[in-house]
Design an enzyme around this catalytic site. Structure first.
Site, PDB file in Angstrom:
ATOM      1  NE  ARG A  52      -3.888   0.933   2.733  1.00  0.00           N
ATOM      2  CZ  ARG A  52      -2.893   0.129   3.914  1.00  0.00           C
ATOM      3  NH1 ARG A  52      -2.565   1.611   4.372  1.00  0.00           N
ATOM      4  NH2 ARG A  52      -3.039  -0.285   5.374  1.00  0.00           N
ATOM      5  CE1 TYR A 104     -13.598  12.055 -18.074  1.00  0.00           C
ATOM      6  CE2 TYR A 104     -13.089  12.763 -15.646  1.00  0.00           C
ATOM      7  CZ  TYR A 104     -13.249  11.647 -16.809  1.00  0.00           C
ATOM      8  OH  TYR A 104     -13.553  10.974 -16.724  1.00  0.00           O
ATOM      9  CG  ASP A 177      -6.010  16.678 -16.798  1.00  0.00           C
ATOM     10  OD1 ASP A 177      -5.435  15.619 -17.371  1.00  0.00           O
ATOM     11  OD2 ASP A 177      -7.895  16.010 -16.220  1.00  0.00           O
ATOM     12  CE  LYS A 202      -9.159   8.718 -20.021  1.00  0.00           C
ATOM     13  NZ  LYS A 202      -9.583   9.902 -19.294  1.00  0.00           N
TER      14      LYS A 202
HETATM   15  C1  LIG Z   1     -10.103  10.347 -18.154  1.00  0.00           C
HETATM   16  C2  LIG Z   1      -9.659  11.329 -17.771  1.00  0.00           C
HETATM   17  C3  LIG Z   1      -9.620  11.649 -16.424  1.00  0.00           C
HETATM   18  C4  LIG Z   1     -10.250  10.485 -14.896  1.00  0.00           C
HETATM   19  O1  LIG Z   1      -8.488   9.584 -15.738  1.00  0.00           O
HETATM   20  P1  LIG Z   1      -9.256   8.159 -15.330  1.00  0.00           P
HETATM   21  O2  LIG Z   1      -8.244   7.569 -15.531  1.00  0.00           O
HETATM   22  O3  LIG Z   1     -10.189   7.907 -16.032  1.00  0.00           O
HETATM   23  O4  LIG Z   1      -9.990   7.668 -13.711  1.00  0.00           O
HETATM   24  C5  LIG Z   1      -9.111  13.098 -15.715  1.00  0.00           C
HETATM   25  N1  LIG Z   1      -8.765  13.768 -16.725  1.00  0.00           N
HETATM   26  C6  LIG Z   1      -9.199  13.734 -18.113  1.00  0.00           C
HETATM   27  C7  LIG Z   1      -8.664  14.979 -19.487  1.00  0.00           C
HETATM   28  C8  LIG Z   1      -9.228  12.501 -18.522  1.00  0.00           C
HETATM   29  O5  LIG Z   1      -9.575  12.238 -19.958  1.00  0.00           O
END
Ligand SMILES: *Cc1c(COP(=O)(O)O)cnc(C)c1O
Length: 381
Positions: A52, A104, A177, A202
């Site tokens: 963890r 998002y 982000d 992604k």
């Molecule tokens: C998919 C996404 C998230 C969230 O991430 P997860 O891995 O699905 O929890 C946050 N910001 C953006 C821009 C995303 O495309």
């Protein structure tokens, strides 16, 4: 791995290489063990001895991502949302958070939830309006400025350097982000951001088979120590097997991202002015409102993300998604296979996203196959 002399392509390509002198293994072992034995002096052999807190496969992936983003430290989470929720947990009670109104939707919903509970105050600004971010700041009260660039799903740009100076002048930190940049085309920490976030689900992984998130910091701060502690206490680190898969995907992130960018550019140019399309939203097009910032800030391609505003409305955009034969009608983005999604269906009626918007995540297929697929689908709408 964090040797500053190596170029990012080399760091990524070698992210799998084991420092395993004992075996010479080129691919690292996957350390599935949940616990690690102490030595003869009852000292832990590793920096942590319970999964963890971390594990060797996780640290290898974190080192590679920290090096790619020019950060001092990276923390991997079991999902992107787990990383975002953990960062927001470090905002002091009642403090102010600033974020764009279109972003998002999972992040926006989570911030609104915290606002509704009275834990934070929140100002959402219009990123297309000059000076809107600056006007949203409350000096001494704003703790966190969260931006996303390019912004999902309009792919508008926010100038990171300007956002960082504005945030810092107000006494806040800037977190970015940067999921849509794949850590390839923009490195926010080099532009003054304090923390960069990726949904590693992604582009970083890129094969639609891992759920993961990562935060990278420019410097070790008290907040960063808090984030590390919270990840352990809340039990949110990425599991060892997923760390290995992520490392495998990360190796090819540069070639994938560049191919996605080239395909997306070809598709954007082809469909701009197409009779079935009202508007193509792609930062690589000179017609896009964010193009000038994108040209400065995206140094290695404009990415694979774009949206089509289909001629017609809600039903027409949905119909386009159902008629595609090569492009997969699925959520998510940044994988080797192209995906299409009608965002209004997914985000619901309260979402500010236009009814006729279809989001495309362009993959590494042959661009002509993708163009032909969109052509035949549009013909039936
Ligand atoms: C998919 C996404 C998230 C969230 O991430 P997860 O891995 O699905 O929890 C946050 N910001 C953006 C821009 C995303 O495309």
């Amino acid at each position: 791995m964090s040797d500053g002399a190596l170029r990012p392509e080399t760091i990524a390509a070698h992210a799998l290489r084991a420092a395993d002198e004992a075996t010479g293994a080129v691919a690292p072992p996957i350390y599935l063990s949940s616990t690690y034995a102490r030595d003869g002096n009852y000292k832990p052999k590793l920096q942590e001895n319970y999964v963890r807190n971390g594990n060797p496969t996780l640290w290898r992936a974190e080192e590679a991502i920290a090096a790619l983003e020019s950060g001092t430290s990276a923390l991997l989470f079991a999902s992107g949302m787990a990383g975002i929720a953990t960062l927001l947990e470090t905002v002091p009670p009642g403090a102010h958070v600033v974020a764009p109104d279109v972003m998002y939707y999972g992040t926006r919903d989570w911030m609104k939830r915290l606002e509704g509970l009275g834990r934070i105050t929140l100002t959402l600004f219009d990123p297309r309006q000059d000076g809107a971010l600056e006007a949203a700041l409350q000096k001494g009260k704003t703790d966190l400025v969260w931006i996303e660039t390019p912004l999902n799903p309009t792919w508008d740009l926010i100038d990171i350097t300007a956002a960082a100076s504005a945030a810092h002048a107000a006494g806040a930190i800037l977190a970015v982000d940067a999921t849509a940049t794949g850590a390839v085309t923009t490195n926010p920490l080099k532009l003054g951001a304090d923390i960069v976030f990726h949904s590693a689900t992604k582009y970083l992984n890129g094969h639609s088979d891992v759920l993961a998130g990562v935060l990278v910091t420019r410097e070790e701060t008290r907040r960063w120590a808090d984030i590390r502690m919270l990840r352990t206490r809340m039990g949110a680190p990425l599991a060892p097997l997923d760390c290995f898969l992520l490392l495998r995907g990360l190796r090819t992130v540069f070639v994938r991202y560049r191919q996605c960018s080239a395909n997306a550019m070809a598709i954007a140019r082809y469909f701009e002015g197409h009779p079935g399309v009202e508007r193509v939203l792609y930062p690589g097009l000179a017609s896009h409102p964010g193009h000038a910032i994108a040209a400065r800030q995206m140094k290695d391609g404009f990415g694979g993300m774009m949206s089509l505003l289909v001629k017609g409305g809600f039903e027409d955009a949905r119909k386009l998604c159902t008629r595609l034969k090569v492009i997969v009608p699925a959520t998510s983005l940044g994988g080797v296979e192209s995906l299409a999604e009608h965002r209004k269906t997914v985000e619901g009626p309260a979402s500010p996203v236009p009814d006729n918007l279809v989001r495309l995540s362009i993959g590494i297929e042959h661009a002509d196959d993708l163009i032909a697929d969109l052509e035949q689908a549009l013909a039936g709408v």
